[in-house]
Design a protein around this motif. Structure first.
Motif, short mmCIF file in Angstrom:
data_model
loop_
_atom_site.label_atom_id
_atom_site.label_comp_id
_atom_site.label_asym_id
_atom_site.label_seq_id
_atom_site.Cartn_x
_atom_site.Cartn_y
_atom_site.Cartn_z
N THR A 29 2.35 1.65 11.43
CA THR A 29 1.97 3.07 11.54
C THR A 29 0.46 3.22 11.44
O THR A 29 -0.07 4.33 11.44
N GLU A 76 5.80 8.80 5.21
CA GLU A 76 5.72 8.60 6.67
C GLU A 76 7.12 8.81 7.27
O GLU A 76 7.29 9.60 8.19
N HIS A 86 0.86 -1.18 0.00
CA HIS A 86 0.00 0.00 0.00
C HIS A 86 0.90 1.23 0.00
O HIS A 86 2.12 1.10 0.09
N HIS A 144 1.29 5.66 1.22
CA HIS A 144 0.88 6.84 2.00
C HIS A 144 1.26 8.05 1.16
O HIS A 144 2.33 8.03 0.53
N HIS A 156 4.78 0.86 1.07
CA HIS A 156 5.08 -0.13 2.10
C HIS A 156 4.69 -1.52 1.61
O HIS A 156 3.53 -1.74 1.25
ZN ZN Z 1 2.07 1.83 5.54
#
Ligand code: ZN
Ligand code: 5WM
Length: 263
Positions: A201, A108, A96, A98, A121
């Motif tokens: 996270t 992140e 996925h 961010h 990630h």
């Molecule tokens: Zn992530």
């Protein structure tokens, strides 16, 4: 906080957008963190990271209301990583991203306090030691997540097949079949990485992740980042909230050292 979170997390300050506690009581290894390049320590005993993914293990894309996840069949050892800082091989479960509302932020992790516009990630779990992903999520050596920074630049041809499918998962809790994709095409060419002991996270925020952060970013173009930003946090029929800024705030390093695989 989401109803899916343990009760203990329900009485903590939450980050407005992310609906996750900002701090975990007793948390000593939370993620994400800033990686201060000059404070990272070269570890000559770190091995090269070995990645072997079978594109046929790809299952579907799911908008889960936090991000969009590309999920894999993790019932066998067909898509795994090994080596690097890891003592076992770990199975690919999902990947996925961010990202931010604008290109000035979105990742992140940061490097020397610099944000990238997005971060990939790839979530793996230790199926050698633990019988299920859910159990691995609760153990200190249960998960290994590879982080890859995205920077604005040339169009990424491998990513485009994924971008073309995103309109079909615009709303929360929508899924589309996605049956052949090799995430290796999202890896930068340079083998260098940083590694440290951290946490998820996203809920349940458990301190179960060996983070492997690639030093070299991959390049994507503006249209591809905009395609991420047209996704929604909200379900069909609800007032639309664009899925942007789905990153957790930086967490304290505390008593941790970030190691590098390079000098
Ligand atoms: Zn992530
Ligand atoms: N950013 S991260 O990689 O720390 N966590 C991603 C994530 C998103 S999730 O909510 O699907 C989920 C369930 C269980 C474990 C991890 C996750």
């Amino acid at each position: 906080p989401k109803s899916s979170e343990p009760d203990s997390l329900h009485h903590l300050p939450v980050h407005p957008l992310w609906q996750s506690p900002l701090t975990i009581p007793g948390g000593t290894r939370q993620s994400p963190i800033n990686i201060q390049w000059r404070d990272s320590v070269y570890d000559p005993f770190l091995k090269p990271l070995k990645i072997s993914y079978d594109p046929a293990t790809c299952l579907h894309i799911w908008n889960n209301g936090y991000s969009f996840l590309v999920e894999f069949d993790d019932s066998t050892d067909r898509s795994i990583i090994d080596g690097g800082p890891l003592e076992n091989q770990y199975r690919l479960k999902q990947f996925h991203f961010h990202w931010g509302a604008i290109n000035d932020w979105g990742s992140e992790h940061t490097v020397d306090c610099k944000f990238y516009p997005a971060e990939l990630h790839l979530v793996h779990w230790n199926a050698v030691v633990y019988p299920t992903f859910e159990e691995a999520v609760m153990e200190g050596d249960g998960l290994a997540v590879i982080g890859v920074f995205l920077k604005l630049g040339a169009r990424h041809e491998g990513l485009q097949t994924l971008v073309d499918a995103l309109p079909a998962v615009k709303h929360k809790d929508t899924v589309i079949e996605f049956d052949v994709f090799d995430p290796s095409c999202l890896m930068p060419s340079c083998p260098d990485y940083w590694t440290y002991a951290g946490s998820l996270t996203t809920p349940p925020l458990t301190e179960s992740v060996t983070w492997i952060i690639k030093k070299q970013p991959i390049e994507v173009d503006e249209d591809q980042l905009e395609a991420f930003r047209m996704l929604l946090f909200t379900s069909d029929g609800e007032e639309e909230k664009r899925m942007v800024d789905n990153f957790r705030p930086l967490q304290p390093l505390m008593n941790r050292t970030v190691r590098s695989s390079f000098q």
